[in-house]
Design a protein around this motif. Structure first.
Motif, mmCIF file in Angstrom:
data_model
loop_
_atom_site.group_PDB
_atom_site.id
_atom_site.type_symbol
_atom_site.label_atom_id
_atom_site.label_comp_id
_atom_site.label_asym_id
_atom_site.label_seq_id
_atom_site.Cartn_x
_atom_site.Cartn_y
_atom_site.Cartn_z
ATOM 1 N N ALA A 75 10.645 22.138 6.159
ATOM 2 C CA ALA A 75 10.862 22.317 7.946
ATOM 3 C C ALA A 75 11.308 20.654 8.050
ATOM 4 O O ALA A 75 12.681 20.451 8.823
ATOM 5 C CB ALA A 75 10.554 22.946 8.935
ATOM 6 N N VAL A 76 10.126 20.007 8.558
ATOM 7 C CA VAL A 76 10.792 18.541 8.429
ATOM 8 C C VAL A 76 11.444 17.747 7.864
ATOM 9 O O VAL A 76 12.132 17.371 8.339
ATOM 10 C CB VAL A 76 9.374 17.429 8.342
ATOM 11 N N TRP A 77 11.204 18.234 6.247
ATOM 12 C CA TRP A 77 12.868 17.614 5.179
ATOM 13 C C TRP A 77 14.103 17.679 5.443
ATOM 14 O O TRP A 77 14.859 17.153 5.671
ATOM 15 C CB TRP A 77 11.990 17.713 2.837
ATOM 16 N N GLU A 78 14.277 19.042 5.994
ATOM 17 C CA GLU A 78 15.324 19.900 6.529
ATOM 18 C C GLU A 78 16.069 18.248 7.727
ATOM 19 O O GLU A 78 16.466 17.672 7.500
ATOM 20 C CB GLU A 78 15.527 21.308 6.595
ATOM 21 N N ASP A 79 14.593 18.308 8.915
ATOM 22 C CA ASP A 79 15.428 17.994 9.573
ATOM 23 C C ASP A 79 15.814 16.703 9.369
ATOM 24 O O ASP A 79 16.290 16.025 10.606
ATOM 25 C CB ASP A 79 14.101 18.079 10.959
ATOM 26 N N ILE A 80 15.071 15.649 8.646
ATOM 27 C CA ILE A 80 15.530 14.492 8.607
ATOM 28 C C ILE A 80 16.072 14.036 7.398
ATOM 29 O O ILE A 80 16.364 13.119 6.949
ATOM 30 C CB ILE A 80 14.247 13.823 8.326
ATOM 31 N N LEU A 81 16.400 14.468 6.642
ATOM 32 C CA LEU A 81 17.427 14.969 5.258
ATOM 33 C C LEU A 81 18.619 14.034 4.970
ATOM 34 O O LEU A 81 18.673 12.801 4.572
ATOM 35 C CB LEU A 81 18.102 16.833 4.945
ATOM 36 N N PRO A 82 19.328 13.799 6.147
ATOM 37 C CA PRO A 82 20.325 13.109 6.448
ATOM 38 C C PRO A 82 19.179 11.366 6.372
ATOM 39 O O PRO A 82 20.043 10.804 5.823
ATOM 40 C CB PRO A 82 21.441 12.760 7.142
ATOM 41 N N VAL A 83 19.268 11.502 7.592
ATOM 42 C CA VAL A 83 18.370 9.435 8.033
ATOM 43 C C VAL A 83 16.996 9.939 6.559
ATOM 44 O O VAL A 83 17.054 8.724 6.122
ATOM 45 C CB VAL A 83 17.616 9.846 8.658
ATOM 46 N N ARG A 84 16.516 10.553 5.797
ATOM 47 C CA ARG A 84 16.101 9.839 4.583
ATOM 48 C C ARG A 84 17.150 9.175 3.254
ATOM 49 O O ARG A 84 17.005 8.641 2.474
ATOM 50 C CB ARG A 84 15.187 10.725 4.102
ATOM 51 N N LEU A 85 17.940 10.493 3.260
ATOM 52 C CA LEU A 85 19.284 10.447 2.483
ATOM 53 C C LEU A 85 19.341 8.878 2.338
ATOM 54 O O LEU A 85 19.625 8.053 1.518
ATOM 55 C CB LEU A 85 19.936 11.218 2.273
ATOM 56 N N SER A 86 20.297 8.255 3.573
ATOM 57 C CA SER A 86 20.243 6.987 4.406
ATOM 58 C C SER A 86 19.428 6.003 3.709
ATOM 59 O O SER A 86 19.654 4.782 3.057
ATOM 60 C CB SER A 86 20.641 7.266 5.608
ATOM 61 N N ALA A 87 17.815 6.392 4.461
ATOM 62 C CA ALA A 87 17.031 4.948 3.987
ATOM 63 C C ALA A 87 16.408 5.438 2.221
ATOM 64 O O ALA A 87 16.675 3.802 1.687
ATOM 65 C CB ALA A 87 15.670 5.780 4.091
ATOM 66 N N SER A 88 17.141 6.398 1.627
ATOM 67 C CA SER A 88 17.058 6.308 0.301
ATOM 68 C C SER A 88 17.937 5.332 -0.187
ATOM 69 O O SER A 88 17.540 4.263 -1.376
ATOM 70 C CB SER A 88 17.182 7.453 -0.827
ATOM 71 N N LEU A 89 19.398 5.735 0.237
ATOM 72 C CA LEU A 89 20.149 4.445 -0.259
ATOM 73 C C LEU A 89 20.616 3.123 -0.421
ATOM 74 O O LEU A 89 20.991 2.068 -0.501
ATOM 75 C CB LEU A 89 21.977 5.640 0.177
ATOM 76 N N CYS A 90 19.388 2.425 0.781
ATOM 77 C CA CYS A 90 19.396 1.543 1.424
ATOM 78 C C CYS A 90 18.639 0.952 1.220
ATOM 79 O O CYS A 90 18.235 -0.516 1.971
ATOM 80 C CB CYS A 90 19.778 1.063 3.335
ATOM 81 N N ARG A 91 17.153 1.577 1.036
ATOM 82 C CA ARG A 91 15.715 0.957 1.184
ATOM 83 C C ARG A 91 15.718 -0.820 -0.039
ATOM 84 O O ARG A 91 14.423 -1.678 -0.065
ATOM 85 C CB ARG A 91 14.652 2.094 0.459
ATOM 86 N N PHE A 92 16.267 -0.785 -0.855
ATOM 87 C CA PHE A 92 16.575 -1.754 -1.747
ATOM 88 C C PHE A 92 17.400 -3.216 -1.414
ATOM 89 O O PHE A 92 16.825 -3.841 -1.570
ATOM 90 C CB PHE A 92 17.148 -1.788 -3.233
ATOM 91 N N GLN A 93 17.582 -2.741 -0.176
ATOM 92 C CA GLN A 93 18.122 -3.937 0.766
ATOM 93 C C GLN A 93 17.455 -4.844 2.002
ATOM 94 O O GLN A 93 18.069 -5.162 2.673
ATOM 95 C CB GLN A 93 19.437 -3.904 1.141
ATOM 96 N N SER A 94 16.564 -3.491 2.035
ATOM 97 C CA SER A 94 15.861 -3.890 3.321
ATOM 98 C C SER A 94 13.447 -3.909 3.162
ATOM 99 O O SER A 94 13.928 -2.530 2.468
ATOM 100 C CB SER A 94 15.699 -3.103 4.033
ATOM 101 N N LYS A 95 13.527 -4.807 3.045
ATOM 102 C CA LYS A 95 12.019 -4.664 2.645
ATOM 103 C C LYS A 95 10.840 -3.835 3.355
ATOM 104 O O LYS A 95 10.384 -3.119 3.622
ATOM 105 C CB LYS A 95 11.501 -6.170 3.345
#
Length: 201
Positions: free
Chosen positions: A107-127
Motif C-alpha cells: 500500500a505504501v509502495w504504491e502510494d509513493i511509487l512515482p516519488v521513489r522512482l524519481s529518487a531512484s533516478l536522481c539518487r546518484f546526483q545527491s548525497k
C-alpha cells in the motif's frame, strides 16, 4: 550602554520577506511532488515555475539549495508514511504479522511509487538521496526481520530473497518495467513469499 532597538517597520519588513519566502518554498515543494506524481520524474525549474505560478528567479533561488529542499520534502513524507509503516500489528503470530507487513508495504509502495522512482533516478546526483535510499533499505530489512521466526532469518539466502521481493525496488520493477497492475504485482509478491517460506530450512 543601551542596545539600540530595531525599528518596528524594518522588523515587520524582514518578517514579511521571511513569510513570503516560506510560502514560496512550500509552493515549490508542492509543485515538485505534484509534477513527480503526474509522471515528470525530474521536473525542471521552468516546470516548477509554470506549475507554482512563481517567477523563475524565485524558483532558482530556492532550488539552488536542492539538498535542503529534498530533506524538507523527505521529512514531510516521512511524517505522513512512517506511522502507517510502523503501526503495531493486530496479529499475534508471525504469519499474521507477515501478512500485515506485506499489506502495508504494498500500500505504501504504491502510494509513493512515482516519488521513489524519481529518487531512484536522481539518487546518484545527491548525497542526501543516496543516504535516504539506504535508510529505506535498512528499514525494510529491520521490519521484516522483526516478524520472521529464527529458522527463516538464519537462512541467509531465504531472508535476502524475501527482503528483495518485498522491497520498494522490486515493486518499482514490477509496476514500471514489467507493466503489472498493483493487484498483479501484489499477487506475485505473495506467491513468491509463500514459495520462499516453504523452502526455508
Amino acid at each position: 550602554m543601551a542596545v539600540k532597538a530595531e525599528p518596528v517597520a524594518k522588523k515587520e519588513k524582514t518578517d514579511g520577506r521571511k513569510q513570503r519566502s516560506a510560502r514560496s518554498r512550500d509552493k515549490i515543494k508542492t509543485s515538485i511532488l505534484t509534477l513527480i506524481r503526474a509522471g515528470n520524474y525530474a521536473p525542471r525549474a521552468i516546470d516548477i515555475s509554470e506549475h507554482s505560478g512563481l517567477s523563475m528567479r524565485t524558483v532558482f533561488r530556492h532550488i539552488d539549495d536542492m539538498e535542503s529542499l529534498l530533506r524538507e520534502i523527505a521529512g514531510d513524507m516521512q511524517k505522513e508514511l512512517l506511522p502507517r509503516f510502523l503501526q503495531p500489528y493486530t496479529a499475534t503470530d508471525w504469519r499474521g504479522q507477515l501478512d500485515e507487513n506485506i499489506a502495508r508495504r504494498v500500500a505504501v509502495w504504491e502510494d509513493i511509487l512515482p516519488v521513489r522512482l524519481s529518487a531512484s533516478l536522481c539518487r546518484f546526483q545527491s548525497k542526501f538521496l543516496l543516504e535516504e535510499y539506504q535508510q529505506v533499505l535498512e528499514l525494510e530489512g529491520a521490519s521484516l526481520r522483526a516478524v520472521l521466526p529464527e529458522n527463516i532469518t538464519a537462512d541467509e539466502a531465504c531472508f535476502n530473497s524475501l527482503n528483495e521481493v518485498l522491497g520498494v525496488g522490486c515493486w518499482i520493477n514490477m509496476r514500471m518495467d514489467r507493466g503489472l497492475s498493483a493487484d498483479a504485482a501484489q499477487a506475485v509478491v505473495r506467491r513468491t513469499v509463500e514459495a520462499l517460506i516453504a523452502s526455508a530450512g
